[in-house]
Scaffold this active site. Sequence first.
Site, PDB file in Angstrom:
ATOM      1  N   GLY A  12       0.846  -1.192   0.000  1.00 42.72           N
ATOM      2  CA  GLY A  12       0.000   0.000   0.000  1.00 42.72           C
ATOM      3  C   GLY A  12       0.881   1.241   0.000  1.00 42.72           C
ATOM      4  O   GLY A  12       2.084   1.160   0.264  1.00 42.72           O
ATOM      5  N   ALA A  47       7.636  -1.181   2.070  1.00 41.90           N
ATOM      6  CA  ALA A  47       8.110  -0.528   0.844  1.00 41.90           C
ATOM      7  C   ALA A  47       9.168   0.528   1.178  1.00 41.90           C
ATOM      8  O   ALA A  47      10.240   0.574   0.560  1.00 41.90           O
ATOM      9  CB  ALA A  47       6.940   0.108   0.103  1.00 41.90           C
ATOM     10  N   GLN A  73       1.121   3.523   2.086  1.00 44.35           N
ATOM     11  CA  GLN A  73       1.736   3.753   3.394  1.00 44.35           C
ATOM     12  C   GLN A  73       2.489   2.515   3.894  1.00 44.35           C
ATOM     13  O   GLN A  73       2.677   2.334   5.094  1.00 44.35           O
ATOM     14  CB  GLN A  73       0.680   4.205   4.411  1.00 44.35           C
ATOM     15  CG  GLN A  73       0.213   5.628   4.187  1.00 44.35           C
ATOM     16  CD  GLN A  73       1.377   6.627   4.159  1.00 44.35           C
ATOM     17  OE1 GLN A  73       2.357   6.478   4.866  1.00 44.35           O
ATOM     18  NE2 GLN A  73       1.253   7.646   3.328  1.00 44.35           N
ATOM     19  N   SER A  74       2.936   1.676   2.975  1.00 42.47           N
ATOM     20  CA  SER A  74       3.654   0.465   3.368  1.00 42.47           C
ATOM     21  C   SER A  74       4.994   0.794   4.025  1.00 42.47           C
ATOM     22  O   SER A  74       5.849   1.463   3.423  1.00 42.47           O
ATOM     23  CB  SER A  74       3.888  -0.398   2.121  1.00 42.47           C
ATOM     24  OG  SER A  74       4.841  -1.408   2.403  1.00 42.47           O
ATOM     25  N   ASN A  75       5.168   0.317   5.241  1.00 37.80           N
ATOM     26  CA  ASN A  75       6.466   0.450   5.913  1.00 37.80           C
ATOM     27  C   ASN A  75       7.497  -0.443   5.234  1.00 37.80           C
ATOM     28  O   ASN A  75       8.675  -0.112   5.164  1.00 37.80           O
ATOM     29  CB  ASN A  75       6.343   0.057   7.386  1.00 37.80           C
ATOM     30  CG  ASN A  75       5.324   0.917   8.104  1.00 37.80           C
ATOM     31  OD1 ASN A  75       5.490   2.129   8.203  1.00 37.80           O
ATOM     32  ND2 ASN A  75       4.249   0.301   8.602  1.00 37.80           N
TER      33      ASN A  75
END
Length: 325
Positions: free
Chosen positions: A73, A79, A75-77
Site C-alpha cells: 500500500g 516498501a 503507506q507500506s512500511n
Amino acid sequence: MPKLESLARYPLATLPTPLDPAPRLSQELGVRVLIKRDDLTGFALGGNKARKLEFLVADALAQGADTLVTGGGTQSNHARMTAAAARKLGLDVTIVFFGAPPATVNGNLLLDQLLGAELVYANTDDKLETDRVVQRVADDLRARGRKPYVIPVGGSTVLGCCSYILAVGELLAQLEAQSVKPDYVFVATGSCGTQSGILAGMKYYQAAIPVHGITVSRAKSEGVERITRLVKSTAEFLKCPMPLDPDEIIINDGYLGPGYAIPTAAGNAAIRMVARLEGIFLDPVYTGKTMAGMIDLARRGEIKRGATVVFWHTGGVPAIFAIAG
Ligand SMILES: *Cc1c(COP(=O)(O)O)cnc(C)c1O
C-alpha cells in the site's frame, strides 16, 4: 540446526532492541505490560521489516541482483524500508502500489520519494493483480538485461520468517535477564511473516509462550492458512521440526474495523493512551489496532488481572503523519 545462525545476513538493524517496562500503562490495565521495541530497529525510521530485510537483501546480493522490486500500500512500511535498504546497498528499487496515486504525498510515500524509488501504481485494489504487476515489472527489467530481486509483499518469506525466529531468541534472553515469564505475546498481523516467525521461534527455542496475533488486513482463515504454510516451509528449510498445533495459531479479527489502513476509533484511542502514559508512539495501521485489542481483552478480563504480556511494537510510526487520527 546451526543453519539458522549461519544464514547470510546484511546488517541493517540496531539490535537487540530494548524490552521496556510500561509501568503506567500496566497500572492502568491491571496487567503487567512489557514492550519489545522493534519500532527502534533504527535503520530508515525502524520497524519489523529491518529484521526481515537483513536476510532478504543478503540473498539479493548473493544472487547478483541490481534492483529490488516489491509491492504494498502507499503507506507500506515494508516498501519504505526496502527502498532505503536498496539505497544503502547501491541498488535500484521499484515499488508497485495497490490502487491509484493518492491526492497527497505524505508519510511513508513521501519517504519513498525522498529515497528516489521508482513508483508504479497497479490501479487496482486486487492484491493478486498487484502481485502480477510486480512480476511484470521484474520481467521487463530482465528483458532490459537487469537483475531484479522480487520481495513479496511484507517480506513474508522463509528468510523473513527466520529473522523473527532469531528475534524470539533475543526476546527470550531479555526475559531471562529480567526474570520475567510472560503469559502472552501480542503482535500485529498483516502479511503474517512476523507472527509465523515468532511462532516458529517458540518452537525453535522450545518456549511455550502463546502468541496472540491481531489481524489488521486479512481474514482470519487466510491468516491461519498463510501461517501454517510459512511455518511448515521454514521448518523444512531449516530441517528443524516445528509441529504447530492448529490451536496455537491465534488470530483475532475483532479489531480490524472497516479494513486495512482505515483507522478505527479504538485504535486511535489506544495510540493517544500509550502516548500519554508512556511517551511511546504507536501507528494507526498496525500497532494502534493491536494495542486496542490488547486493552479491550484486558478490560474484559480475557487477559487476567496480574498477567504479564509482551506487546511487540513492530513500528509503523511514519503513517501517523499520513493517516488522520
Ligand atoms: C508489516 C508490519 C506489520 C505486520 O507484519 P507482517 O509480517 O506483515 O504480518 C506490523 N506492524 C508494522 C508496523 C508493519 O509495518
